[in-house]
Structure formats: C-alpha cells, structure tokens
Design an enzyme around this catalytic site. Sequence first.
Site, PDB file in Angstrom:
ATOM      1  N   SER A 158      77.090 -16.557  68.089  1.00  0.00           N
ATOM      2  CA  SER A 158      78.143 -17.581  68.088  1.00  0.00           C
ATOM      3  C   SER A 158      79.382 -17.122  69.036  1.00  0.00           C
ATOM      4  O   SER A 158      79.896 -18.117  69.649  1.00  0.00           O
ATOM      5  CB  SER A 158      78.698 -17.928  66.723  1.00  0.00           C
ATOM      6  OG  SER A 158      77.618 -18.638  65.900  1.00  0.00           O
ATOM      7  N   LYS A 210      82.439 -22.308  60.291  1.00  0.00           N
ATOM      8  CA  LYS A 210      82.003 -22.328  61.718  1.00  0.00           C
ATOM      9  C   LYS A 210      83.360 -22.518  62.497  1.00  0.00           C
ATOM     10  O   LYS A 210      83.374 -23.120  63.493  1.00  0.00           O
ATOM     11  CB  LYS A 210      81.048 -23.020  62.038  1.00  0.00           C
ATOM     12  CG  LYS A 210      79.782 -22.651  61.559  1.00  0.00           C
ATOM     13  CD  LYS A 210      79.074 -21.434  62.401  1.00  0.00           C
ATOM     14  CE  LYS A 210      77.740 -21.008  61.880  1.00  0.00           C
ATOM     15  NZ  LYS A 210      77.355 -19.824  62.482  1.00  0.00           N
ATOM     16  N   HIS A 246      69.661 -18.538  58.515  1.00  0.00           N
ATOM     17  CA  HIS A 246      69.915 -17.165  58.425  1.00  0.00           C
ATOM     18  C   HIS A 246      69.547 -16.679  56.685  1.00  0.00           C
ATOM     19  O   HIS A 246      69.417 -15.612  56.485  1.00  0.00           O
ATOM     20  CB  HIS A 246      71.407 -16.880  58.373  1.00  0.00           C
ATOM     21  CG  HIS A 246      72.044 -16.595  59.627  1.00  0.00           C
ATOM     22  ND1 HIS A 246      71.489 -15.407  60.371  1.00  0.00           N
ATOM     23  CD2 HIS A 246      72.996 -17.133  60.321  1.00  0.00           C
ATOM     24  CE1 HIS A 246      72.105 -15.387  61.776  1.00  0.00           C
ATOM     25  NE2 HIS A 246      73.134 -16.400  61.545  1.00  0.00           N
ATOM     26  N   ASP A 269      71.962 -22.923  61.835  1.00  0.00           N
ATOM     27  CA  ASP A 269      71.938 -21.522  61.740  1.00  0.00           C
ATOM     28  C   ASP A 269      72.313 -20.932  60.608  1.00  0.00           C
ATOM     29  O   ASP A 269      71.924 -20.090  59.796  1.00  0.00           O
ATOM     30  CB  ASP A 269      73.472 -21.369  62.413  1.00  0.00           C
ATOM     31  CG  ASP A 269      73.556 -19.745  62.770  1.00  0.00           C
ATOM     32  OD1 ASP A 269      72.886 -19.039  63.404  1.00  0.00           O
ATOM     33  OD2 ASP A 269      74.489 -19.110  62.063  1.00  0.00           O
ATOM     34  N   HIS A 322      69.155 -14.771  64.578  1.00  0.00           N
ATOM     35  CA  HIS A 322      69.162 -15.425  65.784  1.00  0.00           C
ATOM     36  C   HIS A 322      67.587 -15.296  66.851  1.00  0.00           C
ATOM     37  O   HIS A 322      67.188 -14.113  66.386  1.00  0.00           O
ATOM     38  CB  HIS A 322      70.235 -15.245  66.736  1.00  0.00           C
ATOM     39  CG  HIS A 322      71.600 -15.755  66.167  1.00  0.00           C
ATOM     40  ND1 HIS A 322      72.743 -15.313  66.327  1.00  0.00           N
ATOM     41  CD2 HIS A 322      71.642 -16.356  64.970  1.00  0.00           C
ATOM     42  CE1 HIS A 322      73.724 -15.733  65.600  1.00  0.00           C
ATOM     43  NE2 HIS A 322      72.957 -16.372  64.509  1.00  0.00           N
ATOM     44  N   ASP A 336      70.953 -10.118  61.148  1.00  0.00           N
ATOM     45  CA  ASP A 336      70.616 -10.063  62.631  1.00  0.00           C
ATOM     46  C   ASP A 336      69.378  -9.331  62.702  1.00  0.00           C
ATOM     47  O   ASP A 336      68.955  -8.903  63.931  1.00  0.00           O
ATOM     48  CB  ASP A 336      71.797  -9.187  63.417  1.00  0.00           C
ATOM     49  CG  ASP A 336      73.000  -9.985  63.185  1.00  0.00           C
ATOM     50  OD1 ASP A 336      73.134 -11.351  62.852  1.00  0.00           O
ATOM     51  OD2 ASP A 336      74.074  -9.234  63.045  1.00  0.00           O
ATOM     52  N   ASP A 386      74.701 -23.076  70.676  1.00  0.00           N
ATOM     53  CA  ASP A 386      75.541 -22.031  70.975  1.00  0.00           C
ATOM     54  C   ASP A 386      74.145 -20.853  71.184  1.00  0.00           C
ATOM     55  O   ASP A 386      74.365 -19.819  71.808  1.00  0.00           O
ATOM     56  CB  ASP A 386      76.460 -21.483  70.261  1.00  0.00           C
ATOM     57  CG  ASP A 386      75.804 -21.405  68.494  1.00  0.00           C
ATOM     58  OD1 ASP A 386      74.697 -21.769  68.286  1.00  0.00           O
ATOM     59  OD2 ASP A 386      76.599 -20.567  67.997  1.00  0.00           O
ATOM     60  N   HIS A 387      73.023 -20.994  70.564  1.00  0.00           N
ATOM     61  CA  HIS A 387      71.864 -19.926  70.486  1.00  0.00           C
ATOM     62  C   HIS A 387      70.698 -20.479  69.580  1.00  0.00           C
ATOM     63  O   HIS A 387      70.950 -21.518  68.796  1.00  0.00           O
ATOM     64  CB  HIS A 387      72.316 -18.406  70.000  1.00  0.00           C
ATOM     65  CG  HIS A 387      73.122 -18.810  68.766  1.00  0.00           C
ATOM     66  ND1 HIS A 387      72.146 -18.789  67.489  1.00  0.00           N
ATOM     67  CD2 HIS A 387      74.365 -18.655  68.277  1.00  0.00           C
ATOM     68  CE1 HIS A 387      73.043 -18.794  66.455  1.00  0.00           C
ATOM     69  NE2 HIS A 387      74.346 -18.781  66.992  1.00  0.00           N
ATOM     70  N   ARG A 424      82.537  -7.293  67.350  1.00  0.00           N
ATOM     71  CA  ARG A 424      82.805  -8.787  67.171  1.00  0.00           C
ATOM     72  C   ARG A 424      83.998  -9.143  66.276  1.00  0.00           C
ATOM     73  O   ARG A 424      83.903  -8.353  64.942  1.00  0.00           O
ATOM     74  CB  ARG A 424      81.426  -9.425  66.736  1.00  0.00           C
ATOM     75  CG  ARG A 424      81.688 -10.884  66.589  1.00  0.00           C
ATOM     76  CD  ARG A 424      80.292 -11.737  66.783  1.00  0.00           C
ATOM     77  NE  ARG A 424      80.420 -12.732  65.802  1.00  0.00           N
ATOM     78  CZ  ARG A 424      79.617 -13.655  65.655  1.00  0.00           C
ATOM     79  NH1 ARG A 424      78.399 -13.760  66.189  1.00  0.00           N
ATOM     80  NH2 ARG A 424      79.760 -14.791  64.522  1.00  0.00           N
ATOM     81  N   ASP A 436      74.980 -25.569  65.901  1.00  0.00           N
ATOM     82  CA  ASP A 436      74.569 -23.918  65.689  1.00  0.00           C
ATOM     83  C   ASP A 436      73.163 -23.528  65.526  1.00  0.00           C
ATOM     84  O   ASP A 436      72.692 -24.052  64.465  1.00  0.00           O
ATOM     85  CB  ASP A 436      75.664 -23.566  64.759  1.00  0.00           C
ATOM     86  CG  ASP A 436      76.101 -21.887  64.979  1.00  0.00           C
ATOM     87  OD1 ASP A 436      75.278 -21.609  64.973  1.00  0.00           O
ATOM     88  OD2 ASP A 436      77.474 -22.087  65.302  1.00  0.00           O
TER      89      ASP A 436
HETATM   90  O1  LIG Z   1      76.779 -15.169  60.662  1.00  0.00           O
HETATM   91  C1  LIG Z   1      77.021 -14.222  61.635  1.00  0.00           C
HETATM   92  O2  LIG Z   1      78.048 -13.407  61.531  1.00  0.00           O
HETATM   93  C2  LIG Z   1      76.119 -14.351  63.010  1.00  0.00           C
HETATM   94  C3  LIG Z   1      74.951 -13.514  62.707  1.00  0.00           C
HETATM   95  O3  LIG Z   1      75.320 -12.067  62.604  1.00  0.00           O
HETATM   96  O4  LIG Z   1      75.877 -15.637  63.172  1.00  0.00           O
HETATM   97  P1  LIG Z   1      76.931 -16.497  64.368  1.00  0.00           P
HETATM   98  O5  LIG Z   1      76.832 -15.712  65.443  1.00  0.00           O
HETATM   99  O6  LIG Z   1      75.796 -17.758  64.293  1.00  0.00           O
HETATM  100  O7  LIG Z   1      78.102 -16.710  63.714  1.00  0.00           O
HETATM  101 MN   LIG Z   2      76.188 -19.713  66.073  1.00  0.00          MN
HETATM  102 MN   LIG Z   3      74.269 -17.372  63.101  1.00  0.00          MN
END
Ligand SMILES: O=C(O)[C@@H](CO)OP(=O)(O)O
Ligand SMILES: [Mn+2]
Ligand SMILES: [Mn+2]
Length: 594
Positions: A103, A383, A456, A452, A523, A193, A493-494, A308, A50
């Site tokens: 993600s 995750k 963050h 990841d 990201h 973000d 994934d990114h 999301r 990740d």
């Molecule tokens: O933590 C999350 O919600 C996102 C960033 O906003 O990260 P990820 O897409 O890697 O889950």
């Molecule tokens: Mn991710």
């Molecule tokens: Mn993330």
Amino acid sequence: MFFYYYLIVDLISISFQEFHLKMGSTDASWKLADHPKLPKGKRIAVVVLDGWGEANPDQYNCIHVAETPTMDSLKTGAPERWKLVKAHGTAVGLPTDDDMGNSEVGHNALGAGRIYAQGAKLVDLALASGKIYEEEGFNYIKECFDQGTLHLIGLLSDGGVHSRLDQVQLLLKGASEHGAKRIRVHILTDGRDVLDGSSVGFVETLENDLAELRAKGVDARIASGGGRMYVTMDRYENDWDVVKRGWDAQVLGEAPYKFQNAVEAVKELRKLPNMNDQYLPPFVIVDESGNPVGPILDGDAVVTFNFRADRMVMIAKALEYEDFDKFDRVRVPKIRYAGMLQYDGELKLPSHYLVSPPLIERTSGEYLVKNGVRTFACSETVKFGHVTFFWNGNRSGYFDASKEEYVEIPSDVGITFNVQPKMKAVEIAEKARDAILSGKFDQVRVNLPNGDMVGHTGDIEATVVACKAADEAVKIILDAIEQVGGIYVVTADHGNAEDMVKRNKSGQPAKDKNGNIQILTSHTLQPVPVAIGGPGLSPGVRFRTDLQTPGLANVAATVMNLHGFEAPSDYEPTLIEVEGQKAKPRTFERFSII
Ligand SMILES: O=C(O)[C@@H](CO)OP(=O)(O)O
Ligand SMILES: [Mn+2]
Ligand SMILES: [Mn+2]
C-alpha cells in the site's frame, strides 16, 4: 491561418515553461498548463481497490469466484478503457522485481506520479555503503553503547513490505562492530507478508546470528515478542491497546507469557486455539530466576527497524513524546530513540532516524488543489492514511483546508476482518456518493479495503464475500458519477485477493510436507487494472498502446489530464490519448491579448 494558430500556441507553451522554470518554487510554479483537448470542471471519482490484482481465473482467485458484475463490466464493456499496469517491484521503487507491491509504495506512486526509490531500497544502499553508521541518527544512539543496551524493535521476516531480515542481520553486525556491547531484539512475528508458520524459521535464523555475536563477546539476545497484528504494529490510531501490549513487553518487561527461549515461545504459542503468526500474544524472555532479560531502561538506545511508516508511527509517538495520553506508559525510560527512517515528515517523527526517507514532493494532490481542484478523500480507519498520507507523499494533513475534506470512517476494532468481510465498504461508498452529488468537490477519492484486509486473513470464503462487497461499493460510486455526468478512474494499489495460494514454479498450488495447500496471506506480484469511463469522459479518450511497461505511477498524469490539466513534465507519462480530436481553436478574446 492555422500555421499562425499553432505558432501562437507554441509560443504560449514555451513562455509558460520558461516562466515555470524561472519562478522556481514560488507559488506561480504550481500552475499547471491547460490540457489542449480535455475540459476542466468534470467531477472525477478515483477509486482504489486495495489488494485487487489480475490473475488467472481459478478457485483461489477470489475476485474471479466472487460475483463482481461492476468490475467485470469495466473490463469487458470497454477494453480500450481498461488496462493492466505494474504494481510491484521496480515499477513502484522497490529494490527488485521479486518484491511484491504494497500500500505504501502503491499509493505513493499513484499520488506522486513518479517512481521514488523507496525505504527498502534506501536502507539497502545505506547498509551496503556503510553510510548508515556515519549519519546523525546512528551517532546519536551510539552515545548509549558504552553504558546502555541497544534495543531493536520490528517485524521479523523477509517480506520486504515493512522490514527485511537481512537488513536486521546487517544492522546487528554493524552496530556491534561500531561499539554496541549489549543488544536486545524485540521481535514481531509476521505471517502476513510471508507464509503463516514461517516465523519459527526467522527466529531460528536470528538466534543463530545472536549466538555468533555472543561468541564474539557481545551480549546479544531476543528479549520479547508478539504477533504483528496484536502487538505494536497498529496503524492510524485504530487500537492503542495493540501498542500498549508491545510497550508492556518491550519496555516494562511484562507479558502474559514468559519463556526462556524465543523459538520455543513461538512454537508453543502457535499451538493456542486458532492461533497464527500475525496474532501471537505478547511474550517476554526471562532468565533462570524469571526476570525479563531485556526491559528498556534509562540510558538505553532504541531503534525501530521497520522502514515503512504507517505501522511505526504509533510506537514512535509512545517512545518519543513527553506528553502522551493514549495509554498509561507506567515507566518512561530516558532513552535515545531512532527510527530506521523518519516515519512522518510533517510531524518530524521520530526526530532521529538512521536513513533519510524518500523526499516525495510536488504530488498530484498538491498540484491539483493549488490549481483549484476541490478534493474529498475517504476510507475507513485501517486504510484512511493510504488515500491521504501515502497518497500525498507521506504527508499528514491538508494542503489547503478550504478546498479539501478527508473523512475517516471508524473501522471495527478487535476482530479479524474475515468475521466482517463487508467491512465499511458501503459506508465509504455512500460518503463518496454524497460528496459527488453535493457538487462541492471536483475529485472524490476513496480506498476500498476489503480485498486486501480480508485477503490477509487467508480465509478464502470470506475473501470472496469481501470482493463482492467491494464491487457493490464501486457500483454505488459509479452510479453517482453517472448522475452528475462525471468521470471515474478505478484502479488498485497491488494484488492480494486474486491469488490466495502459494504457487510452485509451474503455477500450480504448492503443498506443504503434509500435502496441504499453502494459503497465501500476502500481497502478490500481479498487475492491477486501471479503468476509466463515465458520461463526462470526452469521446475518443482511450488508453495509449505505446507505453512499454506502464505502472501505477502513470495514473497521476492520467487523472490530471482528466481534470483538464497537463501533468508536470517530470511526471511519468499519461496513460491516455484523445483520438481524432484536433486541438480546439481558442476563443478570440484569449488571442486578442497577444
Ligand atoms: O497490512 C499491512 O501493513 C500491509 C501488509 O504488510 O498491507 P498494505 O500494504 O495493503 O497496507
Ligand atoms: Mn494495499
Ligand atoms: Mn495489505
């Protein structure tokens, strides 16, 4: 004789395709064609790192700085089996190529093998066409506009991962034009973000919009707030206290901090020791007499405006479920609640929503299980849903419990992951190793969160430790694959950990007005690696060079091929070809039936 052989093979494939079409959605249509060259029965590890992109090697590239011998050896040891693919923007169904990957869209693409217009884009379209106001969801909440208040709850930023400020602005305007007379916004500040500290500007922008609405006679105000990682936006049931803090502020109007003005609230709370936008404590806005200006009451309408899913499912349950025992809600108002999207299609949660989510179906996971591929998936809580729910097209649960096992390792709770940058990487890898060695599974799939989750936090030193830990976990899994003569597919994934600083146009670290480097917690737009190998990989398998702009969606067909199957024809093409190997003549017995 060869002519006849190919003719027969052609006839078989034509009749198979016709069969496939005629059978429509009955069980038989799940049958995948055999790959003409690649065998079945290999054990395959699919590893998703990740937040692991590819970027220039400098001191802000934590993957470069960290010791990552395993990932390095994949890149330099077999360049024909290491490739970069796109993981952001339109390649993963986001509105534009300025949108960083995330993600949800990354795992959706990896698992589904096709590019779907994602939530961000679907909401854009529904708002631009005005259709959002004609659909069932809006009409449902509209019933409350005469007597009640419309509450909007969600992430306030232009990050585009979970929500977007411009969509909130349009929704505010549209809702008021469609009859909302009293509106309360419950904000969650970002800094994950988008740059830390940017929340002040987003709140100011929102306040301007609300002032304009007030000038038009709409009673519109911010009612409460808090940082996204501390208030409301937990996921996969990691820590219900996070959702409770939000409930108390948003619904009950209770919070440890009270302010009369939201800009002041954010500015003041940011001054607390070690504070940042992601972790602001909950606050409520109160009037001159100290009463909260916008608790959620009977007869009100509520919209969670994030598109999301993962970080909205828990609050959706709290708002929607009659039977709910995750925390004491104290008061459960009778409301009409709609999500921006439906966040879980299986649970039908929430039951009302403003925009229909992408209908992701026929994912590679479902196909493979239905073709007998026994699957194991694992990650730690933060995750876990990524390699299960997102991978399977935002679908909870098993396709066939007799062939699948999903294991969740509990994540640490109540810490920021720079404190424990190794997270549960070893535990995840060991579970994967055991699953590979057990012989019970054909595909063992994991997500390694370190790059990841620690990326963050913006803590560069900790992110270096995180990258090393992820690399060590990959080694454990690859060693197991080596032992059983299997195949590995390692990807991401990114991007995130490969670039920890905001860049100016010339690619140099950007500085703020005080001359400080601006740390990037988000990201990135960077491509990610895909590496394949292992003793079970047929000789001659290598990456194709003829695909114009391969992306994450090309990985699903690749994995299906490595399991010995052709991918369905509407999947994005496979990344691999088999060099110098003619189709194997089939055995006499198989032809004897024709
Ligand atoms: O933590 C999350 O919600 C996102 C960033 O906003 O990260 P990820 O897409 O890697 O889950
Ligand atoms: Mn991710
Ligand atoms: Mn993330």
